[in-house]
Scaffold this motif. Sequence first.
Motif, PDB file in Angstrom:
ATOM      1  N   GLY A 136       1.912   7.009   5.332  1.00 56.59           N
ATOM      2  CA  GLY A 136       0.712   6.877   6.325  1.00 56.59           C
ATOM      3  C   GLY A 136      -0.383   7.655   5.683  1.00 56.59           C
ATOM      4  O   GLY A 136      -0.096   8.407   4.512  1.00 56.59           O
ATOM      5  N   GLY A 137      -1.465   7.244   6.162  1.00 62.21           N
ATOM      6  CA  GLY A 137      -2.733   7.780   5.733  1.00 62.21           C
ATOM      7  C   GLY A 137      -4.041   7.267   6.469  1.00 62.21           C
ATOM      8  O   GLY A 137      -3.814   6.294   7.035  1.00 62.21           O
ATOM      9  N   ALA A 171      -4.218  -5.472   4.156  1.00 67.69           N
ATOM     10  CA  ALA A 171      -3.365  -5.217   3.054  1.00 67.69           C
ATOM     11  C   ALA A 171      -2.274  -3.909   3.350  1.00 67.69           C
ATOM     12  O   ALA A 171      -1.017  -4.158   3.110  1.00 67.69           O
ATOM     13  CB  ALA A 171      -3.912  -5.002   1.592  1.00 67.69           C
ATOM     14  N   TYR A 172      -2.762  -3.009   3.963  1.00 68.60           N
ATOM     15  CA  TYR A 172      -2.068  -1.693   3.933  1.00 68.60           C
ATOM     16  C   TYR A 172      -1.828  -1.127   5.372  1.00 68.60           C
ATOM     17  O   TYR A 172      -1.013  -0.342   5.278  1.00 68.60           O
ATOM     18  CB  TYR A 172      -2.578  -0.459   3.055  1.00 68.60           C
ATOM     19  N   ARG A 173      -2.307  -1.954   6.398  1.00 66.98           N
ATOM     20  CA  ARG A 173      -2.108  -1.233   7.706  1.00 66.98           C
ATOM     21  C   ARG A 173      -0.497  -1.296   8.220  1.00 66.98           C
ATOM     22  O   ARG A 173      -0.047  -0.428   8.800  1.00 66.98           O
ATOM     23  CB  ARG A 173      -2.842  -2.039   8.776  1.00 66.98           C
ATOM     24  N   ASN A 174       0.246  -2.489   7.677  1.00 68.20           N
ATOM     25  CA  ASN A 174       1.654  -2.457   8.196  1.00 68.20           C
ATOM     26  C   ASN A 174       2.484  -1.274   7.319  1.00 68.20           C
ATOM     27  O   ASN A 174       3.491  -1.268   7.601  1.00 68.20           O
ATOM     28  CB  ASN A 174       2.154  -3.802   7.581  1.00 68.20           C
ATOM     29  N   ARG A 175       1.718  -0.563   6.405  1.00 67.26           N
ATOM     30  CA  ARG A 175       2.666   0.599   5.715  1.00 67.26           C
ATOM     31  C   ARG A 175       1.917   1.762   6.054  1.00 67.26           C
ATOM     32  O   ARG A 175       1.993   2.728   5.635  1.00 67.26           O
ATOM     33  CB  ARG A 175       2.503   0.270   4.172  1.00 67.26           C
ATOM     34  N   GLY A 176       1.062   1.821   7.139  1.00 63.07           N
ATOM     35  CA  GLY A 176       0.805   2.960   7.786  1.00 63.07           C
ATOM     36  C   GLY A 176      -0.551   3.508   7.253  1.00 63.07           C
ATOM     37  O   GLY A 176      -1.008   4.701   7.664  1.00 63.07           O
ATOM     38  N   GLY A 224      -7.497   2.170  13.923  1.00 59.77           N
ATOM     39  CA  GLY A 224      -7.156   1.101  12.960  1.00 59.77           C
ATOM     40  C   GLY A 224      -8.135   0.146  12.747  1.00 59.77           C
ATOM     41  O   GLY A 224      -7.935  -1.029  12.238  1.00 59.77           O
ATOM     42  N   LYS A 225      -9.530   0.268  13.200  1.00 61.86           N
ATOM     43  CA  LYS A 225     -10.371  -0.783  13.077  1.00 61.86           C
ATOM     44  C   LYS A 225     -10.981  -0.766  11.657  1.00 61.86           C
ATOM     45  O   LYS A 225     -11.123   0.232  10.700  1.00 61.86           O
ATOM     46  CB  LYS A 225     -11.650  -0.335  14.032  1.00 61.86           C
TER      47      LYS A 225
END
Length: 257
Positions: A136-137, A171-176, A224-225
């Motif tokens: 996450g970050g 690219a990275y939202r599914n990885r937090g 998450g926008k």
Amino acid sequence: MTPTTSRTTALVTGASAGLGHEFARQLAAQGHDVVLVARNAARLAETAEDLRRRYGITAEVLPADLTDEDDVAAVVERLEDSARPVGILVNNAGIGLLHNFDENQASDEKKHLRLHAETSMVLTHAALKGMLERGGGRIINVASVAAFLPRGTYSAAKAWLVSFSRWANLAYRNRGIKVTAVCPGFTHTEFHDRMGMDKSVAPSWTWLRADRVVREGLADNERGKAVSIPSKRYKAVVALAKVAPTRLMAGPARKPK
């Protein structure tokens, strides 16, 4: 603001003034520790002490000129320090060029592009590894509504930042990882004064307050926008830019004080 339940460390560039200072203040008010990055060590130290006193958080000071490779390397080293993880990165540092492209020195244009695009990319790359390992970050890239308008190399650099942020969020939202390009319009900070720009060229209704820009930007990032455009007036400007003639959307010419 109500302090968040999850305390983390936020690194903010350009934190000695303007939007960077306000990002640091609002994040500290939420209960986050901060790492403050800017060229002016004295102003950073003053800001850090104020945030510690007001919010009871830890505030580190990291003086750096983010157009200098060695100074950028120092910030990268801090972002990659797994013993002191950074959970929020705000790429805010920026400069403006008052004159037209053909009137500027190529060296100034290179510095301008490096700061807005290359440095933001390098710092994001440094922060991502640890964020992915921890699952996450949050990353905020301060762009501009100019990214959607024909406003010279400033628009071009900010357009790169918007495109990069959109891709990274996807690219990275599914990885937090939440990545947001915050795109304010004219905002009351020291930015235009440092350029030496006559701010009267822009009507009073076009100017936003820094606290509003940051508040909306942080909220959109939390949701998450990929792109945050503070205020309805600038959302309308961006919508109009998609259909209006280019010449109409160029906006007022910059001129010195």
